[in-house]
Design a protein around this motif. Structure first.
Motif, PDB file in Angstrom:
ATOM      1  N   PRO A  50       0.682  -1.087  -0.004  1.00 53.32           N
ATOM      2  CA  PRO A  50      -0.083   0.144  -0.087  1.00 53.32           C
ATOM      3  C   PRO A  50       0.940   1.092   0.146  1.00 53.32           C
ATOM      4  O   PRO A  50       1.901   1.404   0.821  1.00 53.32           O
ATOM      5  N   ALA A  51       0.550   2.208  -0.750  1.00 53.91           N
ATOM      6  CA  ALA A  51       1.245   3.500  -0.949  1.00 53.91           C
ATOM      7  C   ALA A  51       1.016   4.368   0.393  1.00 53.91           C
ATOM      8  O   ALA A  51       2.176   5.211   0.704  1.00 53.91           O
ATOM      9  N   ASP A  52       0.293   4.146   1.204  1.00 49.43           N
ATOM     10  CA  ASP A  52       0.079   4.719   2.354  1.00 49.43           C
ATOM     11  C   ASP A  52       0.534   4.212   3.564  1.00 49.43           C
ATOM     12  O   ASP A  52       0.489   4.568   4.746  1.00 49.43           O
ATOM     13  N   LEU A  53       1.371   3.003   3.459  1.00 54.45           N
ATOM     14  CA  LEU A  53       1.993   2.099   4.421  1.00 54.45           C
ATOM     15  C   LEU A  53       3.039   3.244   5.171  1.00 54.45           C
ATOM     16  O   LEU A  53       3.828   3.741   4.673  1.00 54.45           O
ATOM     17  N   PRO A  54       2.938   3.426   6.607  1.00 52.84           N
ATOM     18  CA  PRO A  54       3.946   4.030   7.394  1.00 52.84           C
ATOM     19  C   PRO A  54       5.628   3.390   7.153  1.00 52.84           C
ATOM     20  O   PRO A  54       5.489   2.364   6.936  1.00 52.84           O
ATOM     21  N   ALA A  78      -2.246   5.627  -7.205  1.00 63.35           N
ATOM     22  CA  ALA A  78      -2.227   6.291  -5.997  1.00 63.35           C
ATOM     23  C   ALA A  78      -2.532   5.355  -4.909  1.00 63.35           C
ATOM     24  O   ALA A  78      -2.084   5.743  -3.510  1.00 63.35           O
ATOM     25  N   GLU A  79      -2.774   4.111  -4.981  1.00 63.56           N
ATOM     26  CA  GLU A  79      -2.907   3.118  -3.612  1.00 63.56           C
ATOM     27  C   GLU A  79      -1.818   2.292  -3.542  1.00 63.56           C
ATOM     28  O   GLU A  79      -1.603   1.797  -2.516  1.00 63.56           O
ATOM     29  N   TYR A  80      -1.203   1.784  -4.659  1.00 70.85           N
ATOM     30  CA  TYR A  80       0.011   0.848  -4.358  1.00 70.85           C
ATOM     31  C   TYR A  80       1.329   1.116  -5.014  1.00 70.85           C
ATOM     32  O   TYR A  80       1.630   1.909  -6.051  1.00 70.85           O
TER      33      TYR A  80
END
Length: 129
Positions: A50-54, A78-80
């Motif tokens: 996921p692109a929003d992974l910390p 935008a997601e990966y």
């Protein structure tokens, strides 16, 4: 060493302390003793995070410090983010999409990538419940 096992239902990532050469040698001996065909070849493998992974920014920084051929990242959408690895593909049928991919990087890179994958799996599991 990182071991990615690809099956028809997805894949599993494992972090193993065993050296890559020893692990591959053991697999070759197992194939010989069990009379199972085994194809071993240099290859690449990839998976999505996921692109929003910390801590993804830390992985991007790690990419520049690693061997340039070991690890690369590519934005999918935008997601990966796609993680691409160079290593060795082992399979009993050369036309199969199911098999085992192994690669080696610095211990820090392997452990960090494994932890990010575990975190992504946990998030996906909680989202599905």
């Amino acid at each position: 060493m990182l071991k990615l096992t690809y099956t028809e239902n997805g894949f599993c990532l494992e972090h193993l302390a065993q050296p890559l050469e020893n692990w591959v040698a053991t697999r070759v001996v197992l194939a010989l003793r069990s009379a199972t065909p085994l194809f071993v070849e240099p290859s690449t493998a990839s998976f999505l995070l996921p692109a929003d992974l910390p801590h993804l920014a830390e992985l991007e920084a790690l990419e520049t410090r690693e061997n340039p051929n070991a690890l690369s990242l590519a934005v999918c959408d935008a997601e990966y983010v796609e993680v691409c690895l160079n290593g060795t593909w082992l399979v009993s049928d050369p036309d199969s999409e199911e098999g085992i991919f192994v690669t080696t990087m610095s211990d820090r890179a392997e452990f960090f990538l494994f932890k990010l994958w575990q975190e992504a799996e946990s998030i996906a599991f909680l989202a599905n419940e």
